[in-house]
Design an enzyme around this catalytic site. Structure first.
Site, PDB file in Angstrom:
ATOM      1  N   HIS A  43     -20.893-102.767 -24.988  1.00 32.58           N
ATOM      2  CA  HIS A  43     -22.261-102.611 -25.503  1.00 32.58           C
ATOM      3  C   HIS A  43     -22.520-103.705 -26.549  1.00 32.58           C
ATOM      4  O   HIS A  43     -21.602-104.416 -26.950  1.00 32.58           O
ATOM      5  CB  HIS A  43     -22.424-101.238 -26.162  1.00 32.58           C
ATOM      6  CG  HIS A  43     -21.633-101.113 -27.423  1.00 32.58           C
ATOM      7  ND1 HIS A  43     -20.279-100.828 -27.434  1.00 32.58           N
ATOM      8  CD2 HIS A  43     -21.973-101.293 -28.729  1.00 32.58           C
ATOM      9  CE1 HIS A  43     -19.838-100.826 -28.673  1.00 32.58           C
ATOM     10  NE2 HIS A  43     -20.843-101.102 -29.494  1.00 32.58           N
ATOM     11  N   HIS A 126     -23.126-109.219 -30.116  1.00 30.09           N
ATOM     12  CA  HIS A 126     -21.956-109.561 -29.307  1.00 30.09           C
ATOM     13  C   HIS A 126     -21.453-108.312 -28.588  1.00 30.09           C
ATOM     14  O   HIS A 126     -21.771-107.192 -28.980  1.00 30.09           O
ATOM     15  CB  HIS A 126     -20.835-110.144 -30.176  1.00 30.09           C
ATOM     16  CG  HIS A 126     -20.268-109.153 -31.139  1.00 30.09           C
ATOM     17  ND1 HIS A 126     -20.896-108.854 -32.346  1.00 30.09           N
ATOM     18  CD2 HIS A 126     -19.171-108.355 -31.074  1.00 30.09           C
ATOM     19  CE1 HIS A 126     -20.190-107.934 -32.973  1.00 30.09           C
ATOM     20  NE2 HIS A 126     -19.135-107.612 -32.227  1.00 30.09           N
TER      21      HIS A 126
END
Length: 193
Positions: A43, A126
């Site tokens: 995620h 990220h």
């Protein structure tokens, strides 16, 4: 390290990938050394809340529903490394303004509700690929196109094998139509309905 009591939950908001994007991200993990993130944990964190009282869940879920319709296409085109935390990650050379705006809106709403969150570090979108990792080799890969249209409120549960993430609430970031029916003026009806 503080322990989590039964009446508090370790929470965060995230962009949640679809199955195809997750599978593509898993391919980037093969050459990495370290504890690889499980498929279901991949995620992008929008805001890390840390331990929160479980009684706050209705408010946190409501904040999720208030996020703007901000579906976007992300081009995952780089692998990087955070030296201090020894994390190998995947991300973007060019972060879309729409993603930055979505995160700013979320932070502003959390601040208005006086909900504590980690605001000590600058937002660096990220996907964590591996923890306790060594510096990754140069990885050449075809950029991954992710239609990011799902946001989630997620609980992190720490177990013997590391963290496991449980989605507590999710919403589509696709455009919505607003309806003033018996549910009130703030009830959203998905345009796909």
């Amino acid at each position: 390290m503080p322990t989590q009591s039964q009446d508090s939950l370790r929470l965060f908001y995230a962009l949640w990938p679809d199955a195809g994007t997750r599978t593509d991200l898993m391919q980037l993990q093969y050459p990495l050394h370290g504890r690889k993130s499980p498929y279901e944990n991949l995620h992008i964190t929008l805001a890390f809340l840390g331990p929160q009282p479980s009684a706050l869940l209705p408010v946190l879920k409501d904040i999720l529903t208030q996020l703007p319709a901000a579906a976007m296409t992300l081009t995952i085109d780089r692998v990087g490394y955070f030296n201090r935390n020894r994390i190998a990650w995947a991300g973007m050379h060019a972060v879309p303004e729409r993603l930055l705006g979505l995160q700013r809106d979320l932070v502003q709403t959390l601040t208005q509700h006086e909900i504590a969150f980690d605001n000590e570090t600058r937002f660096k979108p990220h996907i964590t690929l591996a923890r306790d990792a060594t510096l990754p080799p140069d990885i050449l890969f075809t950029p991954i196109t992710w239609r990011a249209n799902q946001a989630a409120l997620v609980q992190s549960v720490t177990g013997p094998d590391g963290p496991r993430y449980e989605v507590l609430a999710m919403r589509s970031l696709d455009e919505v139509l607003w309806s003033q029916d018996e549910r009130g003026p703030n009830s959203a009806i998905d345009s796909a309905a």
